[in-house]
Design a protein around this motif. Structure first.
Motif, mmCIF file in Angstrom:
data_model
loop_
_atom_site.group_PDB
_atom_site.id
_atom_site.type_symbol
_atom_site.label_atom_id
_atom_site.label_comp_id
_atom_site.label_asym_id
_atom_site.label_seq_id
_atom_site.Cartn_x
_atom_site.Cartn_y
_atom_site.Cartn_z
ATOM 1 N N VAL A 224 0.842 -1.188 0.000
ATOM 2 C CA VAL A 224 0.000 0.000 0.000
ATOM 3 C C VAL A 224 0.884 1.248 0.000
ATOM 4 C CG1 VAL A 224 -1.699 1.310 1.337
ATOM 5 C CG2 VAL A 224 -1.876 -1.172 1.202
ATOM 6 N N LYS A 225 0.462 2.287 -0.700
ATOM 7 C CA LYS A 225 1.258 3.509 -0.720
ATOM 8 C C LYS A 225 1.144 4.270 0.596
ATOM 9 C CE LYS A 225 2.602 7.434 -3.451
ATOM 10 N NZ LYS A 225 2.779 7.908 -4.812
ATOM 11 N N SER B 141 -0.751 4.260 4.545
ATOM 12 C CA SER B 141 -1.587 3.719 5.620
ATOM 13 C C SER B 141 -1.892 4.840 6.602
ATOM 14 C CB SER B 141 -0.871 2.568 6.347
ATOM 15 O OG SER B 141 -0.875 1.397 5.584
ATOM 16 N N GLU C 136 -5.146 3.235 2.691
ATOM 17 C CA GLU C 136 -5.968 2.387 3.548
ATOM 18 C C GLU C 136 -6.074 3.030 4.925
ATOM 19 O OE1 GLU C 136 -4.216 -1.408 4.454
ATOM 20 O OE2 GLU C 136 -2.428 -0.512 5.372
ATOM 21 N N ALA D 241 3.761 -0.198 4.196
ATOM 22 C CA ALA D 241 3.309 0.892 3.337
ATOM 23 C C ALA D 241 4.492 1.789 3.039
ATOM 24 C CB ALA D 241 2.198 1.695 4.025
ATOM 25 N N GLN D 242 4.393 2.559 1.964
ATOM 26 C CA GLN D 242 5.460 3.513 1.642
ATOM 27 C C GLN D 242 5.445 4.680 2.620
ATOM 28 O OE1 GLN D 242 5.295 5.083 -2.354
ATOM 29 N NE2 GLN D 242 7.099 6.376 -2.077
ATOM 30 N N TYR E 118 3.326 6.416 6.151
ATOM 31 C CA TYR E 118 2.372 6.332 7.249
ATOM 32 C C TYR E 118 1.769 7.713 7.474
ATOM 33 C CZ TYR E 118 5.000 2.095 8.675
ATOM 34 O OH TYR E 118 5.628 0.873 8.722
ATOM 35 N N SER F 200 7.816 5.516 5.766
ATOM 36 C CA SER F 200 7.887 4.329 6.610
ATOM 37 C C SER F 200 9.320 3.881 6.840
ATOM 38 C CB SER F 200 7.077 3.182 5.989
ATOM 39 O OG SER F 200 7.615 2.813 4.731
#
Length: 336
Positions: A2-3, A5, A33, A80-81, A83, A177
């Motif tokens: 996911v990119k 979160s 997300e 994820a990339q 946060y 992240s």
């Protein structure tokens, strides 16, 4: 992977989840997300999420781990990339995510970004926690564009420019992240309050940039977990500020800065006493006691950090400027 979160740390905040999750999910890009990390809530928060938000991932801690450790435990389980650490008592706006992600995508040296933080109840006014970006003075006192101590400005567009800041608020903190992991996340010994300043200071010492992107706007209630007039909050703020300075100051600044801070904190304690706030008065000295008790342990952390520096700080005293020179507004460079 996911990119983005968006991670909401929740502790007995069901009423905020009910109120603000609909807007968060409505304005969620396809590459993002929502994850709720629950700190052992007892108000039915988890069941509410299971019943109403089946697409939201829930991470459950066995006990209330506080802000810092609660987030660290969650991030260990999230790939994820980017946060986004988001308080549960924040109302987001349309397209609040995209300007920040575009900025971070454009420059790998930008490690953390915050949006413009306005008050939920006075929507033309900055909110205390973060306002238009955080700064710190030579004695370690944090303040913001738009908020200096209790003086909070109306938002008239005066800070609608992208700016480098010393710290970004943990109320709505976007961070890479890989940087979060490399830096070891938030310092769990802080429990709550000022851990994001410590985290940002470490990021800056590692050579990264911290920004505010005012094209992104959110509205914050504030004080959702600990009300403003709470002696526990007083204790954590005073203790953690001392931890912050001991951990991150360069060696030649430690003695003079801490000595000055002890003097100023005792003045603050005296004013609490004059105002009849006995619990706050006691909290200041309790904070000092616990700081000295943990002095060696905290100082040892310095050895694990990048080369310490004290750059991009306000080189004077915000206390002096505010209380003695009656200057209430900081524009990012000077007081007025």
């Amino acid at each position: 992977m996911v990119k983005l979160s968006i991670v909401i740390l929740n502790w007995n905040g069901k009423k905020y989840l009910e109120q603000f999750l609909p807007t968060i999910t409505k304005h969620l890009p396809k590459y993002a997300e929502v994850v709720v990390a629950d700190n052992a809530s007892t108000d039915g928060s988890v069941q509410f999420l299971k019943d109403n938000y089946k697409d939201i991932r829930i991470l459950q801690n066995e006990r209330n781990e506080g802000f810092a450790k609660g987030y660290n435990l969650a991030m260990e389980q999230i790939e994820a990339q980017y946060y986004c650490l988001l308080n549960s008592d924040i109302e987001v706006t349309e397209h609040w995510i995209e300007p920040i992600i575009e900025m971070m995508d454009s420059d790998e040296r930008i490690a953390a970004v915050q949006p413009k933080i306005l008050s939920y109840y006075a929507r033309d006014t900055f909110e205390y926690a973060g306002a238009a970006g955080g700064y710190i003075d030579k004695f370690g006192y944090p303040f913001c564009r738009g908020r200096v101590f209790s003086n909070i400005e109306k938002d008239c567009g005066q800070y609608d420019t992208v700016a480098d800041v010393f710290w970004a608020t943990g109320a709505a903190l976007f961070v890479r992240s890989d940087v979060y992991r490399t830096m070891g996340g938030l310092d769990a010994d802080f429990f709550a309050h000022m851990e994001e300043i410590d985290f940002c200071w470490r990021i800056k010492n590692a050579g990264y940039k911290i920004k505010i992107q005012p094209a992104s706007v959110v509205f914050h209630i504030g004080g959702g977990t600990l009300p403003k007039n709470n002696s526990m909050k007083t204790y954590l703020n005073f203790r953690n500020n001392l931890y912050l300075l001991l951990k991150n100051l360069p060696e030649d600044r430690i003695f003079i800065t801490l000595a000055s801070k002890f003097f100023l904190d005792q003045i603050a304690a005296f004013f609490f006493l004059l105002q009849g706030h006995l619990k706050d008065f006691t909290a200041v000295y309790k904070a000092m006691f616990h700081f000295f008790k943990n002095y060696k342990y905290c100082k040892a952390k310095r050895n694990t950090l990048p080369k310490l520096a004290f750059t991009d700080t306000y080189p004077k005293s915000v206390v002096f400027q505010h209380y003695f020179k009656n200057k209430k507004i900081f524009n990012g460079e000077s007081f007025a």
